[in-house]
Structure formats: structure tokens, C-alpha cells
Design an enzyme around this catalytic site. Structure first.
Site, PDB file in Angstrom:
ATOM      1  N   CYS A   1      29.869  44.296  44.023  1.00  0.00           N
ATOM      2  CA  CYS A   1      29.861  42.869  44.356  1.00  0.00           C
ATOM      3  C   CYS A   1      29.376  42.669  45.793  1.00  0.00           C
ATOM      4  CB  CYS A   1      31.241  42.287  44.166  1.00  0.00           C
ATOM      5  SG  CYS A   1      32.501  43.251  44.983  1.00  0.00           S
TER       6      CYS A   1
ATOM      7  N   GLU B   1      38.411  37.201  42.595  1.00  0.00           N
ATOM      8  CA  GLU B   1      37.325  37.816  43.369  1.00  0.00           C
ATOM      9  C   GLU B   1      36.148  37.956  42.423  1.00  0.00           C
ATOM     10  OE1 GLU B   1      37.098  38.188  46.439  1.00  0.00           O
ATOM     11  OE2 GLU B   1      39.188  37.992  47.036  1.00  0.00           O
TER      12      GLU B   1
ATOM     13  N   GLY C   1      36.035  39.956  38.724  1.00  0.00           N
ATOM     14  CA  GLY C   1      35.017  40.023  37.687  1.00  0.00           C
ATOM     15  C   GLY C   1      33.955  38.977  37.912  1.00  0.00           C
ATOM     16  N   SER C   2      33.369  38.503  36.819  1.00  0.00           N
ATOM     17  CA  SER C   2      32.226  37.592  36.935  1.00  0.00           C
ATOM     18  C   SER C   2      32.678  36.151  37.185  1.00  0.00           C
ATOM     19  CB  SER C   2      31.401  37.670  35.658  1.00  0.00           C
ATOM     20  OG  SER C   2      32.212  37.321  34.559  1.00  0.00           O
TER      21      SER C   2
ATOM     22  N   LYS D   1      45.327  44.934  32.849  1.00  0.00           N
ATOM     23  CA  LYS D   1      44.279  44.991  31.822  1.00  0.00           C
ATOM     24  C   LYS D   1      42.954  45.406  32.477  1.00  0.00           C
ATOM     25  CE  LYS D   1      40.795  42.713  29.598  1.00  0.00           C
ATOM     26  NZ  LYS D   1      40.144  43.955  29.421  1.00  0.00           N
TER      27      LYS D   1
ATOM     28  N   GLU E   1      23.200  36.724  40.741  1.00  0.00           N
ATOM     29  CA  GLU E   1      23.698  38.094  40.822  1.00  0.00           C
ATOM     30  C   GLU E   1      23.144  38.903  39.649  1.00  0.00           C
ATOM     31  OE1 GLU E   1      27.866  39.084  39.956  1.00  0.00           O
ATOM     32  OE2 GLU E   1      27.850  40.128  41.873  1.00  0.00           O
TER      33      GLU E   1
ATOM     34  N   GLY F   1      35.922  34.112  35.667  1.00  0.00           N
ATOM     35  CA  GLY F   1      36.847  33.666  36.721  1.00  0.00           C
ATOM     36  C   GLY F   1      37.121  32.175  36.633  1.00  0.00           C
TER      37      GLY F   1
HETATM   38  P1  NAD Z   1      33.754  40.387  33.573  1.00  0.00           P
HETATM   39  O1  NAD Z   1      34.042  39.049  34.147  1.00  0.00           O
HETATM   40  O2  NAD Z   1      32.934  40.463  32.348  1.00  0.00           O
HETATM   41  O3  NAD Z   1      35.135  41.110  33.190  1.00  0.00           O
HETATM   42  C1  NAD Z   1      36.163  41.328  34.144  1.00  0.00           C
HETATM   43  C2  NAD Z   1      37.489  41.499  33.415  1.00  0.00           C
HETATM   44  O4  NAD Z   1      37.842  40.268  32.785  1.00  0.00           O
HETATM   45  C3  NAD Z   1      37.428  42.544  32.288  1.00  0.00           C
HETATM   46  O5  NAD Z   1      38.654  43.261  32.263  1.00  0.00           O
HETATM   47  C4  NAD Z   1      37.270  41.687  31.060  1.00  0.00           C
HETATM   48  O6  NAD Z   1      37.719  42.306  29.868  1.00  0.00           O
HETATM   49  C5  NAD Z   1      38.143  40.483  31.421  1.00  0.00           C
HETATM   50  N1  NAD Z   1      37.861  39.257  30.656  1.00  0.00           N
HETATM   51  C6  NAD Z   1      36.687  38.906  30.047  1.00  0.00           C
HETATM   52  N2  NAD Z   1      36.838  37.693  29.440  1.00  0.00           N
HETATM   53  C7  NAD Z   1      38.107  37.272  29.701  1.00  0.00           C
HETATM   54  C8  NAD Z   1      38.854  36.096  29.358  1.00  0.00           C
HETATM   55  N3  NAD Z   1      38.313  35.113  28.632  1.00  0.00           N
HETATM   56  N4  NAD Z   1      40.128  35.995  29.801  1.00  0.00           N
HETATM   57  C9  NAD Z   1      40.684  36.976  30.543  1.00  0.00           C
HETATM   58  N5  NAD Z   1      40.028  38.115  30.884  1.00  0.00           N
HETATM   59  C10 NAD Z   1      38.756  38.266  30.477  1.00  0.00           C
HETATM   60  O7  NAD Z   1      33.165  41.276  34.754  1.00  0.00           O
HETATM   61  P2  NAD Z   1      32.646  42.792  34.692  1.00  0.00           P
HETATM   62  O8  NAD Z   1      31.353  42.804  33.935  1.00  0.00           O
HETATM   63  O9  NAD Z   1      33.744  43.719  34.250  1.00  0.00           O
HETATM   64  O10 NAD Z   1      32.389  43.095  36.233  1.00  0.00           O
HETATM   65  C11 NAD Z   1      31.232  42.678  36.901  1.00  0.00           C
HETATM   66  C12 NAD Z   1      31.510  41.440  37.735  1.00  0.00           C
HETATM   67  O11 NAD Z   1      32.613  41.684  38.595  1.00  0.00           O
HETATM   68  C13 NAD Z   1      30.355  41.068  38.646  1.00  0.00           C
HETATM   69  O12 NAD Z   1      30.110  39.679  38.594  1.00  0.00           O
HETATM   70  C14 NAD Z   1      30.857  41.448  40.037  1.00  0.00           C
HETATM   71  O13 NAD Z   1      30.309  40.738  41.102  1.00  0.00           O
HETATM   72  C15 NAD Z   1      32.312  41.215  39.914  1.00  0.00           C
HETATM   73  N6  NAD Z   1      33.052  41.966  40.917  1.00  0.00           N
HETATM   74  C16 NAD Z   1      33.564  41.286  41.994  1.00  0.00           C
HETATM   75  C17 NAD Z   1      34.254  41.956  42.991  1.00  0.00           C
HETATM   76  C18 NAD Z   1      34.839  41.201  44.147  1.00  0.00           C
HETATM   77  O14 NAD Z   1      35.813  41.658  44.698  1.00  0.00           O
HETATM   78  N7  NAD Z   1      34.294  40.064  44.534  1.00  0.00           N
HETATM   79  C19 NAD Z   1      34.434  43.337  42.891  1.00  0.00           C
HETATM   80  C20 NAD Z   1      33.886  44.005  41.808  1.00  0.00           C
HETATM   81  C21 NAD Z   1      33.200  43.311  40.810  1.00  0.00           C
END
Ligand code: NAD
Length: 479
Positions: A282, A248, A226-227, A173, A380, A231
Site C-alpha cells: 500500500c 487502512e 484492504g481495498s 479473519k 491503485e 473498506g
Molecule cells: P480486499 O479488500 O479484497 O480484502 C481485504 C480483506 O477483507 C480480506 O480478508 C477479505 O476477505 C475481506 N473482505 C472482502 N470482502 C469483505 C466484506 N464484504 N466484508 C468484510 N470483509 C471482506 O483487499 P486485498 O486484495 O486482500 O488487499 C489489497 C488491498 O489492501 C489494496 O488495496 C492495498 O492498498 C490494501 N492495503 C492497505 C494497507 C494499509 O495499511 N493502508 C496495507 C496493506 C494493504
């Protein structure tokens, strides 16, 4: 408009229950494509397909897995200019950055093609006479892979490639802002020789598609990038049903500049780490901690370099900083600039919305001098907003570097071997850089952090086996 980007479920392309639109953040008049959005039932059908394919793919030979992954890697590398153009158009990073990311995705598939031929095991002598002990690694089963938008080919690659290499089946996804990149990758995988159901792509929202994956009893493991907020909710849901989970998440990465550093190089590392990819990494260097003796000189050089950065359309030659990925991200960046000013951080330059010949989410890179307590120095932002923080000496700089809830990457610029060595040992981060920007990592070694940045085993390199396999210990009477 015909639906350009569809789901790939059980070896077939499917349209969605509803539709979304993918926009070019450099030019809002340019629609990248319409994409399908799944509901819970369609997501469940993809999960069932992965569960049905699980035994067949787990039984596939290492040679077959190698061939599939190697073919995907070769095609990504051969088409890196074309796919990089799609990536730059959809996500907004500059074309050279996007082509580089596409090539990296290809290299990751090729690395894991090789790993499929090197699945490790161990044979040990038993403590008992007449008994042999074998330790083997088996696939975990069905894995749910949930990715963010900021590396729309590389992050999916570093999840999908090891998942398949170690014999798991996949429900992938992607983030809703980058369906075109996900579709392009799925289209390559659809022709690579996988059995139906071994790889599935489901497009749609986190709340519907993501949550259905996380809560499904048929999904054995979840890898999320993601965030922090999302997470943590995934961790709670996955742990409650005892699914394996790897997270992550965010970063607030320090780059320490000591008085003995080569200042010109340190400025370049700070500029690259803070602003390239529009700060949407990130691993971005968002806290630049500078020793007092060189602080004023460094701050002035940094201000001049920041003001000279060229912000523009991601596909235009000469652009150094593309737009923010979305209106929401631009608004978040501007809100943090206002918070910085309100809290009394010293504004040096940037942080303004910009107009360009095409309508897009442009802003000038922002630089502040902040106190460690300021929100722009703690939270962040995920945009081109960086702050300089003054440190009395090396010990103070190290303490400031570690004074954060995050622990993804930490960097130091110094000519002192003793200080570099001390920093490598004592920085509370999963990755440490000496005389390099905090962003920019190799694909064949582990990637991940500590504290609020990560949870579970590392991604990438041979360490990926920790998450994508489960260990079996077998005893055999030998006599
Ligand atoms: P996000 O958390 O909004 O979304 C990430 C993914 O999770 C998307 O596919 C989203 O649709 C999905 N998602 C959202 N709500 C969900 C739920 N309730 N259940 C399951 N899945 C859900 O993050 P974003 O805005 O896409 O990306 C930015 C964030 O990602 C930043 O915080 C950044 O630091 C982080 N990031 C971390 C790394 C790492 O490896 N540490 C790498 C890249 C980005």
C-alpha cells in the site's frame, strides 16, 4: 489430502464447512495446503467465544499479557527462517523479504508486550474543591480483525498484538490467499497461555466470514486493512450499528525527485519503492514525479535499472521480484499496462507476462511516462507498474504529489533542507519520507494515512491505544 489449515475457535481446532486450496504463486504445481472455510454459523460461534472470554481477559494482569505477547514474539523471531519460507511460498515475496517480515512481526509482538505494562492513565485536579479526577483506558471488548494478503504476518501482528495487550478478545479473519501464514501465527498463539476464546481464527471468504464479523452486534470494534471498496462497505455497516471502526486502505504514493537530489540514490529509492514486494504494498511508490531539469537522465537510468531486475521464484537465491500473488492480480496488472498504452502513456519497458521453469504468475516490472490524468497515474494497481511524471519545478511537483484521492505516504529526494522541510509540512499524507523510499516503516511509531487511504485512529506504536481502548473519566469526592 488432510486439511492443513484449520480454524481456531474457543481454544480448539475445527475443520470447515467447505474447503479451499492455497497455491504457491511461484509454482502452481506446489499446493501449500488445504484450508477450512467457515460459514456464518461457524463465524458466529467464534464471535460468541470471544464475547464469553471478554471479561476474563479484560481482568488479566499486565504481567500475564506481557508474558503471552513476549512468548509469541520470541517464537516468531526464533523461527523466522522457517516461517519466512512458508510466507514466501504462499504469498510470493522473496525469501529475504519474507524473513524480514516475520522478524518484524516478532518485534511488533515484543513491542506490544511492553505496552501491556505501560497502559497510560492520567490524574488531574478537579475544578471543584474536594474532588479527584482520574482518566483511565479500558478494553473496547470483542474486536474483529480483517486483514489483506500482502503482509500476511506483519499486518495480523500489528492488529492482534495491541488488541490483546490492551485487554480485548479477538476474532481474526485473514485473506483467503494466505491461510497458511494465519494458521502458523494462530498455532503459536494457541500455545502462548491465552484463555480459551481470547483469540479466535476464522478462515473463509470476505462475504461470509468478514461480513458476519462486521454485522455482529457482539463485535464492539472492527480493524480492517484492504481495498477502498471493501473498506467503504465496512464503514457503512459498522457506523450504522455504532461499532468502532478503523480502516487502512489503498495508496497511490508519490516519490518526488528534485533536480538537486543525488540521482543514483533517488533511482535506487524509486526502484525499491515501486517494484520490491512485486509492487504489492500500500506504500509502493507508484507515481515518481521528477523535476524537468533531470527528467530525461532519471528516466533513462530508471529504465535501465528496471530492465535489470531479476524476476523469478520467490525461494530462489538471486530473485529480486517474485510473482504476482494470484492470477486475478496478474490479470489486473496486465490490464493496467494495456490501459496505460491505450491512453497514450509512453511505455519505457516491462509489463509482459513471463515464463519461468515453474509455472507461476510472473511479469516484468513495467515503467511508463504518464500524464497526471492517465488512469495508471491515478488508480491503485497493486503490482510492479510505475509511472514517471514530469514536473516544471518544486511547487509543481508538490501540487502533483497532492493531486490524488489517496494520502498514505509521500516521499521527496532532495539535498535542500528548505525544500525537504516544506515538503514534510505540506505533503497531504499520513507519512512522509525524505531521501528514503515511500515503503519501509518502523513498527514502534504510528502508521496510517489521510483522505481515501485511512479512516479512524492510527495503527502501531503507542497510538494504537486510541483504537483498542476506550477512555473512562472517574470523579471521586476526596474530602
Ligand atoms: P480486499 O479488500 O479484497 O480484502 C481485504 C480483506 O477483507 C480480506 O480478508 C477479505 O476477505 C475481506 N473482505 C472482502 N470482502 C469483505 C466484506 N464484504 N466484508 C468484510 N470483509 C471482506 O483487499 P486485498 O486484495 O486482500 O488487499 C489489497 C488491498 O489492501 C489494496 O488495496 C492495498 O492498498 C490494501 N492495503 C492497505 C494497507 C494499509 O495499511 N493502508 C496495507 C496493506 C494493504
Amino acid at each position: 489430502m488432510a486439511v492443513a489449515f484449520k480454524h481456531y475457535i474457543n481454544g480448539r481446532w475445527e475443520t470447515g464447512v467447505t474447503l479451499g486450496v492455497s497455491e504457491n504463486p511461484s509454482d502452481l504445481a506446489d499446493v501449500v495446503g488445504e484450508f477450512a472455510r467457515a460459514d456464518a454459523a461457524q463465524t458466529e460461534s467464534a464471535i460468541r467465544a470471544a464475547a464469553d472470554a471478554r471479561d476474563a481477559w479484560a481482568a488479566s494482569t499486565p504481567q500475564r499479557r506481557f508474558e503471552v505477547l513476549d512468548a509469541v514474539g520470541s517464537e516468531l523471531l526464533a523461527r523466522k527462517d522457517e516461517l519466512g519460507t512458508l510466507l514466501a511460498r504462499e504469498e510470493g515475496k522473496t525469501l529475504p523479504e519474507a524473513i524480514g517480515e516475520t522478524a518484524r512481526a516478532g518485534q511488533i509482538f515484543k513491542f506490544f508486550a511492553g505496552e501491556a505494562l505501560r497502559i497510560p492513565g492520567q490524574k488531574l485536579a478537579s475544578v471543584r474543591p474536594g474532588v479527584d479526577v482520574e482518566i483511565t483506558r479500558e478494553p473496547v471488548g470483542v474486536v474483529g480483525l480483517i486483514a489483506p494478503w500482502n503482509f500476511p504476518l506483519a499486518i495480523p501482528a500489528w492488529k492482534i498484538a495491541p488488541a490483546l495487550a490492551y485487554g480485548n478478545t479477538v476474532v481474526f479473519k485473514p485473506a483467503e490467499l494466505v491461510p497458511g501464514c494465519a494458521w502458523a501465527l494462530a498455532e503459536i498463539l494457541s500455545r502462548a497461555g491465552l484463555p480459551a476464546g481470547a483469540f479466535n481464527l476464522v478462515l473463509g471468504s470476505g462475504r461470509r466470514v468478514g461480513q458476519t464479523i462486521v454485522e455482529s452486534p457482539l463485535v464492539d470494534a472492527i480493524s480492517f486493512t484492504g481495498s477502498v471498496g471493501v473498506g467503504e462497505s465496512i464503514l457503512a455497516a459498522a457506523t450504522a450499528r455504532r461499532a468502532k471502526v478503523q480502516l487502512e486502505m489503498g495508496g497511490k504514493n508519490p516519490l518526488v525527485v528534485l533536480a538537486d537530489a543525488q540521482l543514483d540514490r533517488a533511482v535506487e529509492h524509486a526502484i525499491q519503492g515501486a517494484y520490491y514486494s512485486t509492487g504489492q504494498r500500500c506504500t509502493a511508490s507508484s507515481r515518481i514525479i521528477v523535476e524537468s531539469a533531470v527528467f530525461d537522465r532519471f528516466a533513462e537510468a530508471m529504465r535501465q535499472r528496471t530492465r535489470a531486475l531479476v524476476v523469478g521464484h520467490a525461494l530462489e537465491r538471486g530473485t529480486q521480484i517474485g510473482p504476482a500473488v494470484s492470477r486475478e492480480q496478474l490479470e489486473q496488472d496486465l490490464a493496467y499496462v494495456a490501459i496505460g498504452r491505450d491512453e497514450g502513456a509512453e511505455w519505457l519497458c516491462g509489463g509482459e507476462a513471463l515464463e519461468r521453469p515453474t509455472r507461476g504468475h510472473y511479469l516484468s516490472p513495467a515503467l511508463f511516462i504518464a500524464q497526471p490524468r492517465h488512469r495508471i497515474a491515478r488508480e491503485e494497481i497493486f503490482g510492479p507498474v510505475a509511472c514517471l511524471i514530469r514536473a516544471d519545478d518544486y511547487d509543481h511537483a508538490l501540487a502533483l504529489a497532492n493531486d490524488t484521492p489517496f494520502g498514505l505516504c509521500a516521499g521527496v529526494c532532495t539535498e535542500s533542507l528548505a525544500k525537504a522541510t516544506h515538503f514534510k509540512r505540506h505533503a497531504q499524507a499520513g507519512m512522509v519520507m525524505v531521501n528514503l523510499p515511500t515503503a519501509g516503516v518502523d513498527p514502534h511509531v504510528p502508521f496510517g494515512g489521510r483522505k481515501a487511504s485511512s479512516h479512524g485512529p492510527r495503527e502501531q506504536g503507542s497510538y494504537a491505544a486510541e483504537f483498542y481502548t476506550t477512555v473512562k473519566t472517574a470523579y471521586t469526592a476526596s474530602g
